[in-house]
Design a protein around this motif. Structure first.
Motif, PDB file in Angstrom:
ATOM      1  N   SER A  74       0.589  -0.985  -0.249  1.00 42.92           N
ATOM      2  CA  SER A  74       0.128  -0.054  -0.247  1.00 42.92           C
ATOM      3  C   SER A  74       1.222   0.805  -0.253  1.00 42.92           C
ATOM      4  N   LEU A  75       0.817   2.152  -0.931  1.00 38.64           N
ATOM      5  CA  LEU A  75       1.798   3.044  -1.568  1.00 38.64           C
ATOM      6  C   LEU A  75       1.497   4.537  -1.221  1.00 38.64           C
ATOM      7  N   ARG A  76       2.495   5.524  -0.128  1.00 36.73           N
ATOM      8  CA  ARG A  76       1.542   6.772  -0.071  1.00 36.73           C
ATOM      9  C   ARG A  76       1.830   7.539  -0.349  1.00 36.73           C
ATOM     10  N   ALA A  77       1.373   8.951  -0.924  1.00 37.32           N
ATOM     11  CA  ALA A  77       1.185   9.291  -1.935  1.00 37.32           C
ATOM     12  C   ALA A  77       1.441  10.413  -2.251  1.00 37.32           C
ATOM     13  N   PRO A  78       2.559  11.210  -2.671  1.00 31.46           N
ATOM     14  CA  PRO A  78       4.257  11.913  -1.770  1.00 31.46           C
ATOM     15  C   PRO A  78       3.610  13.286  -1.597  1.00 31.46           C
ATOM     16  N   ASP A  79       2.230  14.034  -2.035  1.00 31.78           N
ATOM     17  CA  ASP A  79       2.715  15.679  -1.061  1.00 31.78           C
ATOM     18  C   ASP A  79       0.843  15.007   0.325  1.00 31.78           C
ATOM     19  N   PRO A  80       2.173  15.737   1.156  1.00 35.41           N
ATOM     20  CA  PRO A  80       0.666  16.338   2.879  1.00 35.41           C
ATOM     21  C   PRO A  80      -0.434  16.798   2.456  1.00 35.41           C
ATOM     22  N   LEU A  81      -1.671  16.914   3.023  1.00 33.70           N
ATOM     23  CA  LEU A  81      -2.447  17.513   2.445  1.00 33.70           C
ATOM     24  C   LEU A  81      -3.912  16.506   3.588  1.00 33.70           C
ATOM     25  N   GLN A  82      -4.024  18.397   4.602  1.00 31.29           N
ATOM     26  CA  GLN A  82      -4.883  17.675   5.260  1.00 31.29           C
ATOM     27  C   GLN A  82      -4.839  16.404   5.957  1.00 31.29           C
ATOM     28  N   GLY A  83      -4.040  16.076   7.169  1.00 31.52           N
ATOM     29  CA  GLY A  83      -3.413  15.346   7.653  1.00 31.52           C
ATOM     30  C   GLY A  83      -3.331  14.086   7.226  1.00 31.52           C
ATOM     31  N   GLY A  84      -3.449  14.218   6.232  1.00 32.04           N
ATOM     32  CA  GLY A  84      -3.249  12.743   4.438  1.00 32.04           C
ATOM     33  C   GLY A  84      -2.109  13.504   3.556  1.00 32.04           C
ATOM     34  N   TYR A  85      -2.355  12.139   2.508  1.00 34.38           N
ATOM     35  CA  TYR A  85      -1.672  12.937   1.393  1.00 34.38           C
ATOM     36  C   TYR A  85      -2.545  13.201  -0.093  1.00 34.38           C
ATOM     37  N   THR A  86      -1.981  13.049  -0.977  1.00 30.26           N
ATOM     38  CA  THR A  86      -3.121  13.194  -2.378  1.00 30.26           C
ATOM     39  C   THR A  86      -1.344  12.980  -3.291  1.00 30.26           C
ATOM     40  N   TRP A  87      -2.159  12.717  -4.226  1.00 26.10           N
ATOM     41  CA  TRP A  87      -0.989  12.206  -5.230  1.00 26.10           C
ATOM     42  C   TRP A  87      -1.439  13.372  -6.279  1.00 26.10           C
ATOM     43  N   TYR A  88      -1.961  14.279  -6.440  1.00 26.74           N
ATOM     44  CA  TYR A  88      -2.043  14.646  -7.124  1.00 26.74           C
ATOM     45  C   TYR A  88      -3.008  16.783  -7.077  1.00 26.74           C
ATOM     46  N   GLU A  89      -2.483  17.792  -6.732  1.00 22.38           N
ATOM     47  CA  GLU A  89      -3.572  19.230  -7.140  1.00 22.38           C
ATOM     48  C   GLU A  89      -4.993  18.770  -8.571  1.00 22.38           C
ATOM     49  N   LEU A  90      -6.053  19.245  -8.188  1.00 23.23           N
ATOM     50  CA  LEU A  90      -7.360  19.436  -8.842  1.00 23.23           C
ATOM     51  C   LEU A  90      -6.436  21.056  -9.478  1.00 23.23           C
ATOM     52  N   ASP A  91      -7.497  20.530 -11.294  1.00 29.41           N
ATOM     53  CA  ASP A  91      -7.032  21.229 -11.903  1.00 29.41           C
ATOM     54  C   ASP A  91      -8.712  21.875 -12.178  1.00 29.41           C
ATOM     55  N   LEU A  92      -9.317  22.509 -11.611  1.00 20.91           N
ATOM     56  CA  LEU A  92     -10.606  23.671 -11.735  1.00 20.91           C
ATOM     57  C   LEU A  92     -11.017  24.562 -12.617  1.00 20.91           C
ATOM     58  N   SER A  93     -10.233  24.255 -13.300  1.00 22.33           N
ATOM     59  CA  SER A  93     -10.675  25.345 -14.585  1.00 22.33           C
ATOM     60  C   SER A  93     -11.582  25.254 -15.128  1.00 22.33           C
ATOM     61  N   ALA A  94     -12.287  23.851 -15.472  1.00 22.81           N
ATOM     62  CA  ALA A  94     -13.855  23.626 -16.276  1.00 22.81           C
ATOM     63  C   ALA A  94     -14.134  24.066 -15.376  1.00 22.81           C
TER      64      ALA A  94
END
Length: 219
Positions: free
Chosen positions: A53-73
């Motif tokens: 079970s792999l951990r995503a690289p970037d910290p986020l809100q006490g956990g981790y994220t694989w990527y940020e979101l593109d909300l331009s659409a």
């Protein structure tokens, strides 16, 4: 293991493998979670395989994220992965899989992916980039990002893929998951699709279907 790029939890098979390489499932969590989040799901799978079970690289809100979101659409329901973050995570996962095969003596021909939400999006994208690397994929509450939706790679025909959705999921609507199913069927993957009661989470009916799917794969 310091030579595996991503932090992770490794659970060895319970029944042993008589010194032979054993199959494995690589688990990819959702946004804001961590490498322990889906371990209860993985624990329900057949115990003849490694769980990594792999951990995503970037910290986020006490956990981790694989990527940020593109909300331009628009809002969350039409979001896409940030291209640079997404590419980095895909590459890190591939490197981690390759390193773990050596570190834990895994059977490289029997590697499965199980992802939820961002992990499902990532899993489907990895499959379309290199179908021969993975024996099967479980993608729960995800979709195919625009960057990968038109890929039609050699080796995808007949590849077993389970795609699960929540009938009341407001984070990733069933319509986005259904669009991924349609595309996977168009490139002739062997798709099992289920829409289950509830929202953005894995309920008992969905878990039961996932276990049945994984058990059906060749050992």
């Amino acid at each position: 293991m310091t030579d595996i790029p991503l932090e992770h939890v490794h659970v060895a098979p319970e029944d042993g493998s008589d010194g032979e390489p054993a199959p494995a499932v690589f688990v990819l969590h959702g946004r804001g979670a961590d490498e322990e989040d889906l371990l209860p799901v993985a624990a329900e799978l057949p115990d003849d395989r490694h769980v990594v079970s792999l951990r995503a690289p970037d910290p986020l809100q006490g956990g981790y994220t694989w990527y940020e979101l593109d909300l331009s659409a628009g809002g969350l329901e039409s979001s896409q992965p940030d291209a640079a973050d997404f590419r980095r995570s895909l590459d890190l996962i591939v490197e981690s899989v390759e390193a773990a095969v050596d570190a834990y003596e895994l059977d490289a021909d029997r590697i499965g992916l199980l992802g939820f939400s961002q992990g499902a999006i990532t899993s489907l994208s990895l499959l379309l980039e290199d179908p021969d690397r993975y024996a099967w994929v479980v993608a729960l509450h995800g979709y195919l990002p625009e960057s990968h939706a038109d890929l039609d790679p050699d080796g995808i025909e007949g590849k077993p893929v389970f795609v699960g959705a929540g009938a009341g999921d407001r984070v990733i609507p069933d319509s986005r998951t259904s669009a991924a199913v349609e595309r996977l069927e168009a490139v002739e993957a062997a798709v099992t699709h289920g829409s289950f009661p509830g929202g953005h989470g894995i309920g008992p009916q969905e878990l039961e279907a996932v276990v049945e799917f994984v058990e059906s794969q060749a050992r």
